[in-house]
Enzyme design. Sequence first.
Site, mmCIF file in Angstrom:
data_model
loop_
_atom_site.group_PDB
_atom_site.id
_atom_site.type_symbol
_atom_site.label_atom_id
_atom_site.label_comp_id
_atom_site.label_asym_id
_atom_site.label_seq_id
_atom_site.Cartn_x
_atom_site.Cartn_y
_atom_site.Cartn_z
ATOM 1 N N LYS A 22 0.837 -1.210 0.000
ATOM 2 C CA LYS A 22 0.000 0.000 0.000
ATOM 3 C C LYS A 22 0.868 1.254 0.000
ATOM 4 O O LYS A 22 0.618 2.195 -0.757
ATOM 5 C CB LYS A 22 -0.896 -0.002 1.250
ATOM 6 C CG LYS A 22 -1.552 1.345 1.544
ATOM 7 C CD LYS A 22 -2.390 1.325 2.803
ATOM 8 C CE LYS A 22 -1.678 1.608 4.088
ATOM 9 N NZ LYS A 22 -1.419 3.009 4.423
ATOM 10 N N ASN A 23 1.895 1.246 0.866
ATOM 11 C CA ASN A 23 2.648 2.494 1.049
ATOM 12 C C ASN A 23 3.658 2.763 -0.073
ATOM 13 O O ASN A 23 4.291 3.812 -0.101
ATOM 14 C CB ASN A 23 3.315 2.510 2.433
ATOM 15 C CG ASN A 23 2.259 2.668 3.527
ATOM 16 O OD1 ASN A 23 1.103 2.988 3.239
ATOM 17 N ND2 ASN A 23 2.654 2.433 4.766
ATOM 18 N N ARG A 93 -4.710 10.454 4.486
ATOM 19 C CA ARG A 93 -3.631 11.434 4.644
ATOM 20 C C ARG A 93 -2.614 11.359 3.500
ATOM 21 O O ARG A 93 -1.970 12.343 3.168
ATOM 22 C CB ARG A 93 -2.885 11.193 5.962
ATOM 23 C CG ARG A 93 -3.671 11.537 7.175
ATOM 24 C CD ARG A 93 -2.794 11.490 8.383
ATOM 25 N NE ARG A 93 -2.244 12.795 8.706
ATOM 26 C CZ ARG A 93 -1.107 13.271 8.281
ATOM 27 N NH1 ARG A 93 -0.327 12.560 7.491
ATOM 28 N NH2 ARG A 93 -0.708 14.467 8.629
ATOM 29 N N CYS A 117 -4.807 12.354 13.364
ATOM 30 C CA CYS A 117 -5.574 11.121 13.160
ATOM 31 C C CYS A 117 -5.398 10.259 14.386
ATOM 32 O O CYS A 117 -4.746 10.670 15.346
ATOM 33 C CB CYS A 117 -5.143 10.414 11.878
ATOM 34 S SG CYS A 117 -3.515 9.730 11.954
ATOM 35 N N ARG A 122 0.127 14.626 13.202
ATOM 36 C CA ARG A 122 1.003 14.263 12.074
ATOM 37 C C ARG A 122 1.264 15.491 11.217
ATOM 38 O O ARG A 122 0.616 15.709 10.198
ATOM 39 C CB ARG A 122 0.365 13.123 11.258
ATOM 40 C CG ARG A 122 0.247 11.864 12.080
ATOM 41 C CD ARG A 122 -0.385 10.741 11.334
ATOM 42 N NE ARG A 122 0.436 10.220 10.257
ATOM 43 C CZ ARG A 122 0.042 9.272 9.419
ATOM 44 N NH1 ARG A 122 -1.157 8.741 9.547
ATOM 45 N NH2 ARG A 122 0.829 8.853 8.451
ATOM 46 N N ASP A 308 4.460 0.397 12.008
ATOM 47 C CA ASP A 308 3.241 -0.188 11.436
ATOM 48 C C ASP A 308 3.026 -1.646 11.853
ATOM 49 O O ASP A 308 2.012 -2.248 11.493
ATOM 50 C CB ASP A 308 3.253 -0.086 9.897
ATOM 51 C CG ASP A 308 3.086 1.355 9.430
ATOM 52 O OD1 ASP A 308 2.656 2.198 10.235
ATOM 53 O OD2 ASP A 308 3.387 1.635 8.252
ATOM 54 N N ARG A 400 -8.857 -0.205 4.471
ATOM 55 C CA ARG A 400 -7.981 0.811 3.880
ATOM 56 C C ARG A 400 -6.639 0.209 3.470
ATOM 57 O O ARG A 400 -6.016 0.688 2.521
ATOM 58 C CB ARG A 400 -7.714 1.940 4.891
ATOM 59 C CG ARG A 400 -8.913 2.813 5.150
ATOM 60 C CD ARG A 400 -8.487 3.998 5.967
ATOM 61 N NE ARG A 400 -7.186 4.461 5.492
ATOM 62 C CZ ARG A 400 -6.258 5.028 6.242
ATOM 63 N NH1 ARG A 400 -6.471 5.228 7.515
ATOM 64 N NH2 ARG A 400 -5.127 5.415 5.730
HETATM 65 N N1 EPU Z 1 6.894 14.319 10.985
HETATM 66 C C1 EPU Z 1 7.147 15.629 11.277
HETATM 67 N N2 EPU Z 1 7.011 16.555 10.275
HETATM 68 C C2 EPU Z 1 6.664 16.212 9.015
HETATM 69 C C3 EPU Z 1 6.417 14.870 8.704
HETATM 70 C C4 EPU Z 1 6.545 13.923 9.726
HETATM 71 O O1 EPU Z 1 7.472 15.968 12.427
HETATM 72 O O2 EPU Z 1 6.573 17.105 8.149
HETATM 73 C C5 EPU Z 1 7.018 13.294 12.036
HETATM 74 C C6 EPU Z 1 5.740 12.501 12.254
HETATM 75 O O3 EPU Z 1 4.853 13.173 13.131
HETATM 76 C C7 EPU Z 1 6.266 11.215 12.826
HETATM 77 C C8 EPU Z 1 7.577 11.026 12.056
HETATM 78 O O4 EPU Z 1 7.935 12.319 11.576
HETATM 79 O O5 EPU Z 1 6.563 11.356 14.189
HETATM 80 C C9 EPU Z 1 7.518 10.065 10.896
HETATM 81 O O6 EPU Z 1 6.374 10.335 10.080
HETATM 82 P P1 EPU Z 1 6.403 10.107 8.522
HETATM 83 O O7 EPU Z 1 6.335 11.416 7.840
HETATM 84 O O8 EPU Z 1 7.519 9.191 8.154
HETATM 85 O O9 EPU Z 1 4.997 9.367 8.291
HETATM 86 P P2 EPU Z 1 4.177 9.402 6.937
HETATM 87 O O10 EPU Z 1 5.113 9.507 5.808
HETATM 88 O O11 EPU Z 1 3.066 10.373 7.046
HETATM 89 C C10 EPU Z 1 4.250 6.842 6.408
HETATM 90 C C11 EPU Z 1 3.262 5.711 6.277
HETATM 91 C C12 EPU Z 1 2.695 5.362 7.640
HETATM 92 C C13 EPU Z 1 3.865 4.963 8.563
HETATM 93 C C14 EPU Z 1 4.892 6.104 8.626
HETATM 94 C C15 EPU Z 1 6.129 5.751 9.424
HETATM 95 C C16 EPU Z 1 2.343 5.985 4.055
HETATM 96 C C17 EPU Z 1 1.161 6.276 3.219
HETATM 97 N N3 EPU Z 1 2.183 6.101 5.380
HETATM 98 O O12 EPU Z 1 3.513 7.946 6.944
HETATM 99 O O13 EPU Z 1 1.868 4.225 7.438
HETATM 100 O O14 EPU Z 1 3.388 4.686 9.853
HETATM 101 O O15 EPU Z 1 5.312 6.449 7.286
HETATM 102 O O16 EPU Z 1 6.741 4.628 8.901
HETATM 103 O O17 EPU Z 1 3.398 5.637 3.551
HETATM 104 C C18 EPU Z 1 0.081 2.785 7.857
HETATM 105 O O18 EPU Z 1 0.325 2.223 6.773
HETATM 106 O O19 EPU Z 1 -0.718 2.296 8.702
HETATM 107 C C19 EPU Z 1 0.724 4.046 8.180
HETATM 108 C C20 EPU Z 1 0.255 4.891 9.103
#
Ligand code: EPU
Length: 422
Positions: A22-23, A93, A117, A122, A308, A400
Amino acid sequence: MDQFVIKGGSRLRGEVRISGAKNSTLPIMAASLLADGQSTIRGVPELADVRNMAELLGDLGAAVSQTGDGQFQIRPEDETACHARYDRVRKMRASICVLGPLLAKRKKARVAMPGGCAIGSRPVNLHLRGLRALGAEIDLDGGDIVVKAKKLTGAEIFLGGPFGSTVLGTANVMMAATLAEGTTVIESAACEPEIQDLADYLNAMGARIRGAGTPRLLIDGVDELRGAEHQIIPDRIEAGTFMIAAAMSNGEVKLSNVRTDHMMAVTDKLREIGVTIEATDGGVVVCSARRLEPTDVTTQPYPGFPTDLQAQLTALLCLADGNSAITEKIFPDRFMHVAELLRMGANIRKEGPTAIVTGVKRLVGAPVMASDLRASAALVLAGLIARGATAVSRVYHIDRGYEHIEVKLRSLGADIQRVSGS
Ligand code: EPU
């Protein structure tokens, strides 16, 4: 709203094929907006999030068609539409990952600011910092992020945040930089296999990205990108979830379409707990000892243990013989499953971002509520081994991100039914 009704106690046995990730799929679909021409993406899982992304790309002027067997064709047609509305972003998101492609290709974008969320706050500040460094002007207007740029210019960008690297932040900045003038260096880039997969796809489109899979990405901008063909990597989180299901049920399950090289932290931890994972022809066979050892685990960015799979591992450690400590270092509030597992007889104490789990002899079926995708998976796993019946409500969270999970579990012998609700 549908629910799953599970009668616990079946040992899982048989073979299951892991779906495409998915990701990887979501940012790769978004990246198709960068192309002049049609892309074909294979191995796309059938998921609510994928349908949402397809609809969003449609809103943004792309022709999206599906030819069965997980194949999608995506062709950008009308490049005037640039607005990802709140009602879409609110549902998913990952909609945020159209920001980079729209900015790079159409020089402007309006994307609703994602809210919090169930797994916590986030922010997207790192995404925006990276795009600003490439030359974007950024405003917030009526809850939308509004970005524009006459042109993007390569820059040196540090993308680390308080919790380490950002996966979708790296994706967004990398995608935008493909069409920037000159070279971009991203330091503290996310190393997740899904970022490598995205970089492979972008390179097939004509981008020039080096270093994917390491914390330092080098991107030489090009003038244009063409459509490309791409096969999505297997979903390491779905694979980990089925490994844990096999271990909890004391079963023996063969997983096919698995990249164990993407799962070293997971297989290492599971082996420490007493789970046997053996590579076989085209997959892995997972079975477990009767006695599961307790352990300590901390979630980390890749290649560490993934957040995850934290909820699912917590469910497993409820059955271990002793005390385990699970520390969440990516989303410190991602513990919504704990209260529901307590309803099933688990013994878990929260101390800040750590859950102390004391193993119990058995879990007991109960009505429980899914709060987010991975927490729901943990509740399904708990239901599979609990005494009696468990009803997991709000399974739209699971839909999802897990392709036909109840069908796959049933094929392994689980007693799980989807019951449609109003
Ligand atoms: N963060 C910041 N600022 C930003 C972006 C992130 O402080 O601008 C922080 C976040 O709050 C968190 C950390 O950095 O503490 C890591 O977040 P990240 O940005 O890596 O998360 P994401 O890219 O929004 C993806 C996956 C998530 C997974 C996370 C961490 C997708 C679509 N989503 O989210 O997947 O948990 O990376 O590995 O790729 C899931 O599949 O259930 C899921 C939530």
